[in-house]
Design an enzyme around this catalytic site. Structure first.
Site, PDB file in Angstrom:
ATOM      1  N   GLY A  35      74.506  21.149 130.441  1.00 55.61           N
ATOM      2  CA  GLY A  35      73.702  20.570 131.514  1.00 55.61           C
ATOM      3  C   GLY A  35      72.290  21.103 131.587  1.00 55.61           C
ATOM      4  CB  CYS A 244      85.802  -9.811 132.661  1.00 54.28           C
ATOM      5  SG  CYS A 244      84.942 -10.575 131.266  1.00 54.28           S
ATOM      6  CB  CYS A 247      88.256 -10.356 128.492  1.00 48.84           C
ATOM      7  SG  CYS A 247      87.811  -8.929 129.513  1.00 48.84           S
ATOM      8  CB  CYS A 269      83.097  -7.044 129.811  1.00 46.67           C
ATOM      9  SG  CYS A 269      84.808  -7.015 130.340  1.00 46.67           S
ATOM     10  CB  CYS A 275      84.271  -8.471 126.604  1.00 42.31           C
ATOM     11  SG  CYS A 275      84.624  -9.914 127.630  1.00 42.31           S
TER      12      CYS A 275
END
Ligand SMILES: Nc1ncnc2c1ncn2[C@@H]1O[C@H](COP(=O)(O)OP(=O)(O)O)[C@@H](O)[C@H]1O
Ligand SMILES: [Mg+2]
Lengths: 291, 259
Positions: A35, A244, A247, A269, A275
């Site tokens: 980080g 979606c 899909c 998506c 997808c």
């Protein structure tokens, strides 16, 4: 990106070995201090800064002939930015490329984390525009460095407090700040907060490159990544009320797509590979056709 | 002031700007709950001394020791940066003459007050906001302004907000540099009144820099008079103002009284 033609016979992966070693040292330091933003001598790349030169340099420093590279922009493999960067590495490193998350060894990304779970050995390289999460309230770099050094992160909560005071809830939806390994607060780059939980204890190595700002930072595999919040306003991810359209997925991040000029629209998506794989496996959404 | 041990001990503090004297060889003790005024003409070294004592500025010589909440007297120079900064935003406060130097002008009044709480780990929005609203009331700011940024406030309101922002962590020592400096006379009077009430209610120790002897008279128990970076006279406020011993102090007092 016709400039690529002229540089095709330069060093493997474009950067000279000296520069790659310098970037690798920065990456190793970044991994050692999860980080923490490590300064590095960012190089000119044959593309403008907004195009992810930080991510490109990180990828160039770690990629080898055996690697298989995937590049996404907003989740899609076929946007101009993703296509150009992929073409660049095909040209300068002659590496294999793929659009399948599972098959890739290195995935360079702008604005998304793939939906398919990542696995050990994979590296996710993020393109970062502004690496400093404290910048918005404290413009002085000397002061933000001191705040990181002394773990003075009250300011991050001031921002979240303002969000709630203004909107009744934490309205930050992108670049939602996280604390890494219980120590450094980090900007995860402009990914939707939907993706934040995927960073937590991910088996993949996550590397972040900011070209213009000359910073590299990292989240090593299996590292705790916690989204900042308040006890009475806990972190939550976006939910979509519809699946979606193509899909039928109910657990992926959806983009709104305008269908016509009569206000027709659908939600699909944002991760195009995810997808497609679902459709190939026989899933069909309300507006989709069987693959 | 009845406590038997000083809260702060300052010994032989000096600060130079190149060859020029900022403050020279200043020593004093400050007791819990005591208000000490530092007075003197412009350029006499008041701000330099205040900043050196509060470790916002590095002194070149001398020592500042502070009695921590555990009762131990610690030299500020022996503390690490992290501990010193923690002390400055919990047990100490600093009120600047210009509120913009002590406030975040672009975030709400509530967040300005709440920042110190969040800095020490408060993580409950509702509680932070309640505390902020409570403090706005105490400094006489209408609580429906809690979500407004100080940019939209008058000078007096900004100064009162800066005071609330400092007092929210219940500090024991507050430094103030000309806190009423830039304000209209009527606004000044109201702020002084408020400050006097808060200081005595909370039992605050205060080091107050002012060039205005009337402000020193109203707020302080004890005062130090500075000239050319040195303390030339010190004593109980009433004594110094009613019976100044140094010719310079006599001049200062008489010239002020003529105004
Ligand atoms: N940053 C600085 N650089 C150089 N000289 C300074 C600086 N700050 C203050 N001084 C000088 O130090 C002396 C004391 O100044 P200061 O502490 O600001 O006095 P006061 O607060 O009583 O007006 C003055 O002669 C002033 O010009
Ligand atoms: Mg001054």
């Amino acid at each position: 990106m016709s400039a690529i033609e002229g540089i095709a016979r330069t060093n493997f992966a474009y950067l000279d070995e000296q520069t790659k070693r310098m970037i690798r040292r920065a990456i190793l330091k970044a991994i050692a201090i999860p980080g923490y933003q490590v300064p590095f001598a960012s190089r000119e790349m044959p593309m403008p800064y907004g195009w992810g030169t930080g991510g490109v340099q990180v990828t160039a420093a770690i990629i080898g002939p055996e690697d298989r590279l995937k590049v996404i922009d907003q989740g899609a493999d076929d946007t101009t930015n993703a296509v150009s960067i992929r073409a660049f590495f095909e040209k300068v490193a002659n590496v294999a490329v793929t659009t399948h998350t599972r098959d890739a060894t290195i995935i360079q990304t702008r604005h998304r984390i793939p939906e398919a779970p990542l696995s050990e050995g994979q590296v996710l390289v993020y393109q970062v525009p502004i690496p400093e999460p404290l910048r918005f309230l404290e413009p002085r770099e000397t002061e933000t460095r001191m705040m990181h050094a002394l773990e003075e992160y009250g300011l991050m909560h001031v921002k979240l407090y303002e969000d709630i005071a203004r909107n009744g809830h934490i309205a930050t939806t992108y670049a939602y700040p996280v604390q890494v390994a219980g120590r450094y607060v980090m900007d995860p780059s402009p990914i939707p907060k939907f993706d934040n939980p995927k960073m937590d204890r991910s088996p993949a190595l996550q590397l972040f490159g900011a070209g213009r700002e000359k910073r590299i930072y990292a989240v090593p595999p299996f590292t705790e990544v916690k989204s900042l919040d308040f006890e009475d306003h806990p972190f939550t991810i976006q939910r979509f009320d519809k699946p979606c359209a193509l899909c039928g997925s109910t657990h992926s991040y959806l983009d709104e797509v305008v269908l016509d000029d009569r206000g027709g629209r659908m939600f699909v998506c944002s991760d195009t590979d995810f997808c497609e794989e679902r459709r190939e496996a026989g899933h069909v959404g309300p507006l989709g056709v069987p693959a | 002031m009845t406590a038997e041990q000083p809260l702060l001990k300052v010994s032989n503090l000096s600060r130079f700007y190149g060859g020029r004297i900022g403050c020279l060889d200043v020593s004093f003790d400050l007791w819990p709950g005591e208000v000490l005024a530092i007075v003197g003409e412009s350029g006499s070294g008041k701000t330099t001394l205040l900043n050196c004592v509060s470790s916002r500025l590095q002194a070149q010589a001398g020592r500042v020791e502070y009695r921590m909440r555990d009762g131990r007297l610690r030299a500020l120079s022996d503390m690490g940066e992290a501990e010193r900064r923690f002390l400055m935003r919990t047990d100490w406060g600093f009120v600047h003459q210009n509120p913009a130097d002590g406030l975040r002008m672009t975030v709400s009044a509530g967040a300005n007050v709440g920042e110190r709480l969040m800095a020490v780990g408060a993580r409950h929005y509702g509680h932070i906001r309640e505390t902020a609203v409570d403090w706005l009331q105490r400094v006489e700011i209408n609580t429906d302004r809690v979500d407004d940024p100080p940019r939209a406030f008058s000078g007096g309101m900004r100064q009162r907000l800066q005071i609330a922002r400092n007092l929210v962590t219940a500090p024991r020592l507050v430094f103030m540099d000309e806190p009423t400096g830039g304000l209209d006379v009527s606004v000044q009077a109201r702020l002084l009144d408020l400050l006097r009430g808060l200081v005595s209610d909370l039992g605050l120790a205060v080091i107050l820099v002012t060039h205005d002897l009337a402000v020193a008279r109203l707020l302080s128990h004890r005062m130090m008079v500075m000239k050319d970076g040195r303390v030339i006279e010190a004593g109980l406020t009433d004594r110094v103002l009613d019976d100044p011993r140094e010719p310079y102090t006599q001049l200062l007092v008489s010239s002020i009284l003529q105004v």
